[in-house]
Every structure is written in structure tokens, then in C-alpha cells.
Design a protein around this motif. Structure first.
Motif, PDB file in Angstrom:
ATOM      1  N   VAL A  83       0.833  -1.199   0.000  1.00 53.60           N
ATOM      2  CA  VAL A  83       0.000   0.000   0.000  1.00 53.60           C
ATOM      3  C   VAL A  83       0.870   1.253   0.000  1.00 53.60           C
ATOM      4  CG1 VAL A  83      -1.849   1.234   1.203  1.00 53.60           C
ATOM      5  CG2 VAL A  83      -1.821  -1.264   1.189  1.00 53.60           C
ATOM      6  N   ILE A  84       1.933   1.240   0.810  1.00 56.36           N
ATOM      7  CA  ILE A  84       2.876   2.350   0.840  1.00 56.36           C
ATOM      8  C   ILE A  84       4.286   1.781   0.740  1.00 56.36           C
ATOM      9  CG2 ILE A  84       1.392   3.887   2.183  1.00 56.36           C
ATOM     10  CD1 ILE A  84       2.954   3.101   4.678  1.00 56.36           C
ATOM     11  N   SER A  85       5.200   2.632   0.328  1.00 58.61           N
ATOM     12  CA  SER A  85       6.597   2.236   0.256  1.00 58.61           C
ATOM     13  C   SER A  85       7.312   2.610   1.547  1.00 58.61           C
ATOM     14  CB  SER A  85       7.276   2.926  -0.933  1.00 58.61           C
ATOM     15  OG  SER A  85       7.302   4.333  -0.722  1.00 58.61           O
ATOM     16  N   PHE A 108      -5.225  -2.171   0.401  1.00 55.45           N
ATOM     17  CA  PHE A 108      -5.488  -1.481   1.670  1.00 55.45           C
ATOM     18  C   PHE A 108      -6.581  -2.209   2.461  1.00 55.45           C
ATOM     19  CE2 PHE A 108      -7.880   2.068   3.844  1.00 55.45           C
ATOM     20  CZ  PHE A 108      -7.029   2.148   4.921  1.00 55.45           C
ATOM     21  N   VAL A 109      -7.653  -2.609   1.794  1.00 55.82           N
ATOM     22  CA  VAL A 109      -8.726  -3.359   2.476  1.00 55.82           C
ATOM     23  C   VAL A 109      -8.183  -4.683   3.010  1.00 55.82           C
ATOM     24  CG1 VAL A 109     -10.937  -4.536   2.139  1.00 55.82           C
ATOM     25  CG2 VAL A 109     -10.564  -2.272   1.149  1.00 55.82           C
ATOM     26  N   ASP A 122      -5.014  11.211   2.793  1.00 52.38           N
ATOM     27  CA  ASP A 122      -4.959  12.202   1.714  1.00 52.38           C
ATOM     28  C   ASP A 122      -4.084  11.708   0.562  1.00 52.38           C
ATOM     29  OD1 ASP A 122      -6.577  13.871   3.172  1.00 52.38           O
ATOM     30  OD2 ASP A 122      -4.926  15.038   4.025  1.00 52.38           O
ATOM     31  N   HIS A 123      -3.060  10.932   0.896  1.00 56.48           N
ATOM     32  CA  HIS A 123      -2.147  10.436  -0.129  1.00 56.48           C
ATOM     33  C   HIS A 123      -2.699   9.210  -0.860  1.00 56.48           C
ATOM     34  CE1 HIS A 123       1.644   9.523  -2.098  1.00 56.48           C
ATOM     35  NE2 HIS A 123       1.656   8.304  -1.567  1.00 56.48           N
ATOM     36  N   LEU A 124      -3.593   8.476  -0.216  1.00 55.75           N
ATOM     37  CA  LEU A 124      -4.073   7.202  -0.761  1.00 55.75           C
ATOM     38  C   LEU A 124      -4.758   7.348  -2.123  1.00 55.75           C
ATOM     39  CD1 LEU A 124      -3.884   4.298   0.200  1.00 55.75           C
ATOM     40  CD2 LEU A 124      -6.131   4.533   1.257  1.00 55.75           C
ATOM     41  N   PRO A 125      -5.590   8.379  -2.384  1.00 54.37           N
ATOM     42  CA  PRO A 125      -6.240   8.487  -3.707  1.00 54.37           C
ATOM     43  C   PRO A 125      -5.268   8.682  -4.858  1.00 54.37           C
ATOM     44  CG  PRO A 125      -7.425   9.792  -2.080  1.00 54.37           C
ATOM     45  CD  PRO A 125      -6.146   9.360  -1.431  1.00 54.37           C
ATOM     46  N   THR A 126      -4.032   9.086  -4.603  1.00 51.16           N
ATOM     47  CA  THR A 126      -3.055   9.273  -5.672  1.00 51.16           C
ATOM     48  C   THR A 126      -2.380   7.966  -6.081  1.00 51.16           C
ATOM     49  OG1 THR A 126      -1.205   9.698  -4.143  1.00 51.16           O
ATOM     50  CG2 THR A 126      -2.604  11.570  -4.752  1.00 51.16           C
ATOM     51  N   LYS A 127      -2.664   6.902  -5.357  1.00 53.23           N
ATOM     52  CA  LYS A 127      -2.020   5.614  -5.634  1.00 53.23           C
ATOM     53  C   LYS A 127      -2.764   4.879  -6.755  1.00 53.23           C
ATOM     54  CE  LYS A 127       0.760   4.172  -3.065  1.00 53.23           C
ATOM     55  NZ  LYS A 127       2.234   4.230  -3.110  1.00 53.23           N
TER      56      LYS A 127
END
Length: 277
Positions: free
Chosen positions: A39-41, A76-77, A63-68
Motif C-alpha cells: 500500500v505504501i513504500s 489497503f482493504v 490524503d495520499h491514498l487516492p493518488t495511488k
């Protein structure tokens, strides 16, 4: 449904559940799962980690998640299912209507920030915006599953689509229940193992206590026997000494008696001698 609409649907689901995510998530606890599921690096994690509070970390992450990429929502789920299964269930089953997707698209086309789910009033051209009360076409921030109304049916939701969603919801609930049962079974197995270990330790302690008690009893018996033998030896010694004293007294009395007789015989001899003279 296009790829863009699916991406918008995921963003709207995150917006619906944002308050619950902010209230429940502990970033430091869930971050290993986020990294594990991609999900994140590591670089993104370090940027979020350096923020001062948990709320700031979670807000920045959301806030950053929609840019992925699109599949990030699914990952993520998945990362939520272990420790936050109720939020995962809410995200998977959040309902997004076509009106909400269209409203979001219009706001993006008009360069209007959505904020916390600011939406255009139904029936307008997109120039008037308002923060929604909970309505059939607005985004519900309580993150509860909304029922599909007749207006949704008229907008393209077929009966088969509703049945597929209901089947998917049932399958998701069953999967969550199975996962919960498996965790409960693991917890029960761990508790049983710990209970057996405690019982074994208690049993070993009882055996050690019994061994100590037997050892103390053996020492007491040995000390008692040695004390009794010592007392008997002392009594025998005292008895021998008493007998020796008695024999000594008897010998002295016999000697005194002989001396007395010898003195008496000597006096008689003298008296006879004097008498003859």
C-alpha cells in the motif's frame, strides 16, 4: 464501468469511511501490514512516521491514498482485515451511487475541491455546491451500507446487479466470520497450551514440595533416632557409673568391716594376754 469510474468509486468509499478511519486506525500498528501489502513504500512510511501525532499520520496517509494506483484500494482493504476487520467490511460494502460518481467528476472538471465530501446539489449544472446532509444522492460519512433506492434502479442498477452485490456482501460477511472463528480457535488453542503449561509447572512444584517434605521428615526421623540412641547411651553410662559407685561403696564397707573385725580381734588378744599375765 470505466477504470476512471472505478477509481472514483474507491475514493468515495474512502471519503465515506474517513471519520471511522481517523477514529480507529493506529498508524504505527498497521504500518507493517501496509508495507507488506504494497500500500505504501518504505520512503512514504518514513514521511508519515515523522509527523507529530497519530491523527496527522492517518490524515496524511488518507490524503495520499487516492493518488495511488487502482489496486491499492484492494490491498489497503486486505491489510485491514486482520486487526480492523469491521472497517474492511465497511469499505467493501459502502454503496456509491452513479449520482455521487457524476458529482465528483463534475467537481474535478470544474476544479472544485471535494473536501470532506462536498457535493453539487442534485439537478444543478455543477456551479452550486453544498455540504451534504445524508440523502439518496449524497455521500454518507457514517460509513453505513446504503440501500439501493428506486432512483438507483432508474439510473442503471439492475436487479441482477443488486443480487450480485448482496451475494458478495454475504460472502464477505461469511469470510469475516470464518476469519474471526479461526482467530478465536487460535486464541483457545493458545489458552489451552498456556493452561497445560501452568498445570505442569504446578505439578512439578507440588512434586518438589512433596520431596522437600519427605526429606525433612527423613531428617527429623534420623535426628530423632540419633537423639534417642544418644539418650540411651547416656542412661547406660549413668547406670554403669551408678553400679561402679555402689560396688565401690560395698568394697569400702567390706574393707571397713574387716578392719573393724581385725581391731576387735586385736583387742581381744590383748585382753587375753593381759588376763594371763
Amino acid at each position: 464501468t470505466s477504470t476512471r469510474e472505478m477509481e472514483i468509486e474507491c475514493i468515495l468509499k474512502l471519503t465515506q469511511c474517513r471519520e471511522e478511519l481517523l477514529a480507529s486506525l493506529e498508524f504505527d500498528m498497521i504500518s507493517p501490514c501496509l508495507i507488506q501489502h504494497g500500500v505504501i513504500s518504505s520512503t512514504e512510511y518514513e514521511r508519515f512516521r515523522d509527523l507529530p501525532s497519530n491523527k496527522d499520520k492517518v490524515e496524511s496517509f488518507l490524503d495520499h491514498l487516492p493518488t495511488k494506483p487502482l489496486d491499492t484500494f484492494t490491498r489497503f482493504v486486505k491489510s485491514l482485515e486482520e486487526d480492523y476487520d469491521w472497517i474492511a467490511f465497511s469499505l467493501k460494502n459502502a454503496e456509491v451511487t452513479p449520482q455521487q460518481v457524476e458529482t465528483y467528476r463534475q467537481s474535478q472538471n470544474n476544479n472544485k475541491p471535494m473536501g470532506n465530501c462536498i457535493q453539487t446539489a442534485a439537478g444543478t449544472s455543477g456551479t452550486q455546491a453544498r455540504t451534504p446532509a445524508i440523502s439518496g444522492s449524497g455521500v454518507d460519512n457514517n460509513c453505513e451500507t446504503m440501500s439501493v433506492s428506486q432512483s438507483s434502479n432508474s439510473s442503471g442498477f439492475s436487479q441482477d446487479g443488486r443480487e450480485r452485490r448482496l451475494d458478495q456482501e454475504r460472502n464477505d460477511r461469511m469470510a469475516i466470520d470464518r476469519d474471526r472463528e479461526q482467530r478465536q480457535e487460535r486464541d483457545r488453542a493458545r489458552l489451552d497450551y498456556e493452561r497445560r503449561c501452568r498445570m505442569e509447572l504446578d505439578d512439578r512444584g507440588s512434586r518438589m514440595d512433596r520431596m522437600d517434605l519427605d526429606e525433612r521428615r527423613g531428617r527429623m526421623d534420623q535426628d530423632g533416632r540419633m537423639g534417642m540412641d544418644d539418650r540411651r547411651g547416656r542412661i547406660d553410662l549413668d547406670d554403669r557409673r551408678g553400679r561402679m559407685d555402689l560396688d565401690d561403696r560395698r568394697g569400702r564397707m567390706d574393707l571397713d568391716d574387716r578392719r573393724g573385725r581385725m581391731d576387735l580381734d586385736d583387742r581381744r588378744g590383748r585382753m587375753d594376754l593381759d588376763d594371763r599375765r
